[in-house]
Design an enzyme around this catalytic site. Structure first.
Site, short mmCIF file in Angstrom:
data_model
loop_
_atom_site.label_atom_id
_atom_site.label_comp_id
_atom_site.label_asym_id
_atom_site.label_seq_id
_atom_site.Cartn_x
_atom_site.Cartn_y
_atom_site.Cartn_z
N LEU A 34 38.60 13.46 29.42
CA LEU A 34 39.14 14.57 30.21
C LEU A 34 39.03 14.32 31.72
CD1 LEU A 34 37.80 17.61 28.14
CD2 LEU A 34 39.91 16.30 27.85
N HIS A 35 40.06 14.78 32.42
CA HIS A 35 40.11 14.65 33.88
C HIS A 35 40.58 15.98 34.47
CE1 HIS A 35 44.35 14.34 33.05
NE2 HIS A 35 44.19 13.21 32.36
N HIS A 38 43.40 17.92 32.64
CA HIS A 38 42.94 18.70 31.49
C HIS A 38 42.16 19.93 31.96
CE1 HIS A 38 42.93 14.44 29.75
NE2 HIS A 38 43.76 15.06 28.93
N SER A 186 46.04 10.60 34.82
CA SER A 186 46.20 10.29 33.40
C SER A 186 44.95 9.55 32.92
CB SER A 186 47.42 9.38 33.22
OG SER A 186 47.36 8.72 31.97
P1 AMP Z 1 46.36 14.06 26.62
O1 AMP Z 1 44.87 14.10 26.49
O2 AMP Z 1 46.87 12.97 27.51
O3 AMP Z 1 47.06 14.15 25.29
O4 AMP Z 1 46.75 15.39 27.39
C1 AMP Z 1 46.37 16.65 26.90
C2 AMP Z 1 47.10 17.71 27.68
O5 AMP Z 1 46.76 17.62 29.06
C3 AMP Z 1 48.63 17.58 27.58
O6 AMP Z 1 49.19 18.88 27.48
C4 AMP Z 1 48.97 16.93 28.90
O7 AMP Z 1 50.28 17.22 29.33
C5 AMP Z 1 47.95 17.55 29.82
N1 AMP Z 1 47.77 16.70 31.01
C6 AMP Z 1 47.41 15.40 31.03
N2 AMP Z 1 47.41 14.95 32.31
C7 AMP Z 1 47.79 15.99 33.10
C8 AMP Z 1 47.98 16.15 34.50
N3 AMP Z 1 47.80 15.16 35.36
N4 AMP Z 1 48.38 17.37 34.93
C9 AMP Z 1 48.58 18.40 34.07
N5 AMP Z 1 48.41 18.29 32.75
C10 AMP Z 1 48.01 17.11 32.26
#
Ligand code: AMP
Length: 282
Positions: A34-35, A38, A186
């Site tokens: 998580l960043h 998230h 990301s």
């Molecule tokens: P992931 O863990 O990459 O599957 O992302 C989980 C959720 O966090 C998804 O709905 C992504 O679109 C959202 N997310 C990931 N990176 C970002 C970001 N930089 N800004 C906003 N939402 C994000």
């Protein structure tokens, strides 16, 4: 205190109690590591609901055979800290076997919207996403579910699935969170060398430039795409997968900029494939 739950029966029992006391539930599905992106979704959910559940699951069926499932970054301890600081109440962290036990047979698929943009380069990816999100929505039965516009196509696909399957949940889109220099945050950015990271700034730079062109009246998608391509191609380390301008609802390419358009791109730097986009309304 944040609770971590790993099996489906336990989270269902927990939710039964919460729903019995009329708690409004928000779900934030993630793959962990998580960043701040998230965290922004978790904070939004914590503001809008009584209870926020963060699912952390690196979903094997949304990765292609030559993709990065095995090396996808994982750090549960850090995820617990980020979730807690952002206001989450429960982490749901099932194993792959818990979600897809032996003999698993059922998949959910949204047509057309998943055959363009990232769906074209990653066949089967969205089928994996819609299947896991359906399972999470069935397990948690939240009032609201949160998705980042960083994955704009994913948001459009999930919204359609929820509408088509009459699911009782509100899908809430959240804006892209960027590093101070513009790079969309990301989990995969950790794979970039410092030269690749510098080169990757061309993505947001080109998208902001495209937005400026549209704001100053440019209506021709070809000219805008050319500008984006010119900026990114200046970077030797960039390998363009696609740059497209589509209608934000239908994801069909537009021949003129009008209404709400999504300018989306995917570019590889070394082995790392990054996506970014911007939504512009005229
Ligand atoms: P992931 O863990 O990459 O599957 O992302 C989980 C959720 O966090 C998804 O709905 C992504 O679109 C959202 N997310 C990931 N990176 C970002 C970001 N930089 N800004 C906003 N939402 C994000």
């Amino acid at each position: 205190m944040l609770k971590t739950i790993t099996n489906i029966k336990d989270i269902k029992d927990e939710l039964k109690q919460l729903k019995f006391s009329n708690k409004i539930i928000g779900l934030v599905p993630t793959m962990g590591f998580l960043h701040e992106g998230h965290a922004s979704l978790i904070k939004t959910s914590a503001c809008q609901n009584d209870i926020t559940i963060v699912s952390i699951f690196v979903n094997p069926i949304q990765f292609g055979p030559n993709e990065d499932y095995n090396i996808y970054p994982r750090d549960l301890q850090r995820d617990i800290t980020v979730s807690q600081n952002a206001g989450a109440d429960i982490i749901f962290n099932p194993s792959a076997n818990e979600m897809y036990p032996e003999g698993y047979k059922t998949y959910v698929e949204v047509k057309e919207l998943t055959e363009v943009l990232c769906g074209r380069s990653r066949p089967g990816h969205f089928k994996g996403v819609t299947t896991v999100v359906s399972k999470l929505l069935n397990i948690v039965q939240p009032d609201r579910v949160y998705f980042g516009l960083k994955d704009a196509q994913q948001y459009v696909v999930i919204k359609k699935m929820v509408e088509d399957l009459n699911m009782n949940v509100k899908v809430v889109p959240c804006p892209i969170v960027r590093d101070i220099d513009g790079l969309a945050i990301s989990s995969r950015n950790i794979f970039l060398s410092s030269d690749e990271r510098k080169a990757a700034l061309s993505l947001s730079k080109s998208l902001f430039e495209a937005e400026k062109m549209i704001k100053s009246g440019e209506k021709d998608p070809e000219k805008i795409i050319k500008k984006i391509k010119d900026i990114i191609s200046q970077e030797k380390l960039a390998n363009i997968d696609y740059i497209e301008i589509v209608n934000f609802d239908t994801l069909k390419t537009v021949d003129k900029i009008r209404g709400k358009v999504l300018i989306a791109l995917a570019v590889k730097f070394g082995n790392t494939r990054l996506i970014d986009n911007i939504i512009v309304e005229v």
